[in-house]
Design a protein around this motif. Structure first.
Motif, PDB file in Angstrom:
ATOM      1  N   GLN A 115       0.808  -1.219   0.000  1.00  0.00           N
ATOM      2  CA  GLN A 115       0.000   0.000   0.000  1.00  0.00           C
ATOM      3  C   GLN A 115       0.844   1.273   0.000  1.00  0.00           C
ATOM      4  OE1 GLN A 115      -2.943  -0.119   3.133  1.00  0.00           O
ATOM      5  NE2 GLN A 115      -3.886  -1.990   2.333  1.00  0.00           N
ATOM      6  N   TYR A 119      -3.474   5.512  -0.247  1.00  0.00           N
ATOM      7  CA  TYR A 119      -4.390   4.371  -0.344  1.00  0.00           C
ATOM      8  C   TYR A 119      -4.648   3.807   1.050  1.00  0.00           C
ATOM      9  CZ  TYR A 119      -6.241  -0.187  -1.886  1.00  0.00           C
ATOM     10  OH  TYR A 119      -7.023  -1.292  -2.082  1.00  0.00           O
ATOM     11  N   THR A 171     -10.505   3.198  -4.902  1.00  0.00           N
ATOM     12  CA  THR A 171     -10.295   3.417  -3.466  1.00  0.00           C
ATOM     13  C   THR A 171      -9.494   4.690  -3.236  1.00  0.00           C
ATOM     14  OG1 THR A 171     -10.313   1.018  -3.119  1.00  0.00           O
ATOM     15  CG2 THR A 171      -9.367   2.392  -1.351  1.00  0.00           C
ATOM     16  N   MET A 177      -5.969   5.703  -6.632  1.00  0.00           N
ATOM     17  CA  MET A 177      -5.941   4.322  -7.097  1.00  0.00           C
ATOM     18  C   MET A 177      -4.930   4.149  -8.221  1.00  0.00           C
ATOM     19  SD  MET A 177      -7.278   1.516  -6.178  1.00  0.00           S
ATOM     20  CE  MET A 177      -6.928  -0.137  -6.791  1.00  0.00           C
ATOM     21  N   GLN A 180      -1.593   3.998  -6.651  1.00  0.00           N
ATOM     22  CA  GLN A 180      -1.406   2.729  -5.961  1.00  0.00           C
ATOM     23  C   GLN A 180      -1.031   1.614  -6.942  1.00  0.00           C
ATOM     24  OE1 GLN A 180      -1.720   1.312  -2.420  1.00  0.00           O
ATOM     25  NE2 GLN A 180      -0.501   0.117  -3.866  1.00  0.00           N
TER      26      GLN A 180
END
Length: 279
Positions: A115, A119, A171, A177, A180
């Motif tokens: 992560q 995020y 997310t 996102m 991420q």
């Protein structure tokens, strides 16, 4: 955070030394104590060396057998409570830092080791909508500290299978996102993580909706950790871990090859980026 981690490890080492002293005072071998508390003698040795941390029920049984008036259970509770992680995950997090190889399966969200901070913040806030900002940031920092494991160029070896459902929800918003998924792809390109995607078209699989982590160690048996809603289960029975490993191997067989997986991850990142630029 590093100082806190060192302090906790020193406390676990003290725990192990005390366990050895009390066991020897009771004139019991590691095997004898292990039989009485329903673990192997090898596990008692790992507790004494602070390689593994006993779960609360084992600590309570040790107190009962050694007649130590709750000493080991109380100390175990105190160390778990001082952990920056949820109680049900604390023991698994300690083992994670000792593992030589980690295999993750993520059915819904990107695993903690992969992560990014934005995020992680979005995921943590979704589970703690009424928490104060400093509480959220403390959890984010703890998660980023865990992710430092993958900054080491060699260990642990990390293999992760992401369900395709992980890639689609925006997310934290589409920009978060996209960032991420770029991070996951970068780790794969650097060969720091071997990433596969289980496509939605694969249908049913052995771990429907269940998050799983498998860990291997240099001087200890492998362990599996599964997690549900606000609960976790650390598995170390060899026969059970073997069954879980077989389920993970079936997932590998159904997942896309690493190259095709990386292409899908990068395509999903571009989709989120386009959404971010038009919003």
């Amino acid at each position: 955070m590093a100082n806190a981690g060192s302090s906790r490890q020193a406390a676990w080492e003290f725990y192990g030394t005390e366990l050895k002293n009390r066991r020897e005072a009771a004139k019991m071998t590691q095997q004898e104590l292990g039989r009485k508390v329903f673990v192997s003698g090898g596990y008692i040795g790992q507790f004494e060396q602070a390689i593994r941390k006993p779960q609360l029920d084992v600590a309570a049984r040790i107190d009962e057998v050694l007649q130590t008036d709750g000493f080991f259970e109380r100390m175990c509770r105190q160390l778990i409570n001082k952990s920056p992680y949820a109680e049900y995950f604390a023991a698994a997090a300690e083992l994670e830092s000792l593992a030589t190889a980690i295999c993750d399966f993520a059915p819904a969200i990107v695993p903690g080791l992969l992560q990014t901070a934005p995020y992680a913040r979005a995921v943590i806030l979704a589970s703690n909508p009424f928490a104060a900002d400093d509480q959220i940031e403390e959890k984010v920092v703890a998660r980023m500290e865990r992710a430092r494991l993958l900054k080491d160029p060699a260990t642990p070896e990390y293999w992760v299978i992401l369900h395709e459902h992980v890639l689609r929800p925006p997310t934290g918003g589409p920009a978060v996102m996209a960032e991420q998924l770029d991070h996951v792809a970068a780790l794969a390109h650097r060969r720091r993580a071997l990433v596969q995607v289980l496509p939605a078209a694969a249908g049913a699989h052995p771990l429907m909706g269940r998050m799983l982590t498998l860990m291997e160690f240099e001087d200890a048996p492998p362990t599996a950790y599964t997690e549900a809603v606000y609960s976790g289960n650390l598995l170390d029975d060899p026969a059970l871990v073997k069954r879980v490993r077989a389920a993970y191997d079936l997932l590998r067989a159904s997942a896309l090859a690493p190259e095709a997986s990386l292409t899908l991850i990068e395509s999903a990142a571009e989709d989120h980026r386009r959404c971010a630029s038009t919003s």
